[in-house]
Design an enzyme around this catalytic site. Structure first.
Site, short mmCIF file in Angstrom:
data_model
loop_
_atom_site.label_atom_id
_atom_site.label_comp_id
_atom_site.label_asym_id
_atom_site.label_seq_id
_atom_site.Cartn_x
_atom_site.Cartn_y
_atom_site.Cartn_z
CB THR A 47 -0.91 0.01 1.25
OG1 THR A 47 -1.64 -1.20 1.31
CG2 THR A 47 -1.87 1.18 1.21
CB THR A 48 3.84 2.20 2.03
OG1 THR A 48 3.14 1.85 3.23
CG2 THR A 48 4.67 3.43 2.28
CE1 TYR A 110 -16.84 -0.66 -4.25
CE2 TYR A 110 -17.09 -2.68 -5.49
CZ TYR A 110 -17.51 -1.40 -5.19
OH TYR A 110 -18.60 -0.88 -5.82
NE ARG A 141 -3.61 2.04 3.80
CZ ARG A 141 -3.48 3.21 3.19
NH1 ARG A 141 -4.25 3.51 2.16
NH2 ARG A 141 -2.58 4.08 3.60
#
Length: 299
Positions: A47-48, A110, A141
């Site tokens: 993610t980073t 999602y 997230r």
């Protein structure tokens, strides 16, 4: 392998030029900065690293570059996850694992699967992966929390699922995993700010954001905690905590890129929809870096 992935892993940022292309020169500088300052392993395409904004060709170029630049000087972990189980499996089947030691696979985002859906997702990934698998639970997230019982079921049933990066922030949940896990199953902090107390509770290390900027200081804190030198671990923890809080106050990886830019390691360029931190946060980060320097904590 499980011994190799204890301690401090760094979730590498992906540097960009102002026009948006990958800045491989700055990435090489960052890799040298982290390895030379004592981190245990590197994580690519997390993610980073803004992996969600990278094309397939860009990801392949990054994988090849990091593999060549690191040249087996430390273990490498590759971020490979998604909300389409079959697509993750397809990617695993064409991926060249040479030079990498494990994959880090985030829970599907999602589509918010049930616990049974999460179990089956990782069952199929474990069956297809040419490398050991580290689970990654980050409900802030993904909007889905993988419960302790699901993590423990996967840990018990699949030998090549070797650990979990836990970023739920739920201390009770993480301690339940630590208490009931198989002996060598790795529990890795996904939150810099609670790494020290998690290691005190029995965690094995961290996959860190702040260690992009402060690999030596943060690794020293982690190593001190792992060795039971809690006075030293606490000292470093409390020195770094104000900066860690600031880095995440206005979005990540905006904060760490602001810090790396201040240190002249990586330019402060991001890809939409991620944007730079606001001016007040940038000023705070700059001031905290100066304070740390005054206290003898260098980047």
């Amino acid at each position: 392998m499980k011994k190799k992935l204890k301690g401090t892993g760094v979730a590498l940022v992906t540097p960009f030029h102002k026009q948006g292309t990958i800045d491989f020169g700055s990435l090489g500088k960052l890799i040298e900065h982290t390895i030379s300052n004592g981190v245990n392993y590197l994580v690519v395409l997390g993610t980073t690293g803004e992996a969600a904004t990278l094309s397939k060709d860009e990801k392949n170029a990054l994988i090849q570059y990091v593999r060549d630049q690191v040249a087996q000087r430390c273990p490498l972990v590759l971020g490979m996850g998604g909300y389409n189980t079959q697509e993750v499996i397809n990617n695993l089947q064409v991926f060249d694992p040479d030079g990498f030691d494990a994959i880090l696979s985030v829970t599907p985002y999602y589509n918010k699967p049930s616990q049974r859906g999460l179990y089956l997702h990782y069952k199929h990934i474990a069956s297809a992966s040419p490398l050991p698998v580290i689970l990654y639970n980050v409900p802030g997230r993904t909007s889905v929390n993988m419960k302790a019982e699901t993590t423990l079921e996967l840990a018990a049933e699949f030998e090549n699922i070797i650990g979990v990066k836990e970023a739920s922030g739920n201390m009770s949940q993480i301690m339940e995993i630590i208490r009931n896990k198989p002996k060598d199953f790795l529990v890795i902090s996904g939150d810099d700010g609670i790494t020290m107390p998690l290691i005190a509770a029995g965690a094995n290390g961290v996959i860190s954001v702040v260690a992009n900027a402060y690999p030596a200081a943060f690794s020293s804190m982690v190593n001190a905690a792992l060795q039971g030198k809690m006075d030293e671990a606490r000292r470093l923890h409390y020195l770094l905590i104000p900066l860690i809080d600031a880095l995440f106050s206005d979005g990540s990886p905006g904060g760490i890129k602001a810090a790396l830019d201040c240190m002249k390691i990586v330019p402060n360029n991001l890809r939409l929809p991620v944007v730079k931190v606001n001016k007040a946060t940038q000023n705070l980060i700059n001031s905290l870096i100066a304070e740390l320097k005054d206290k003898g904590i260098e980047c």
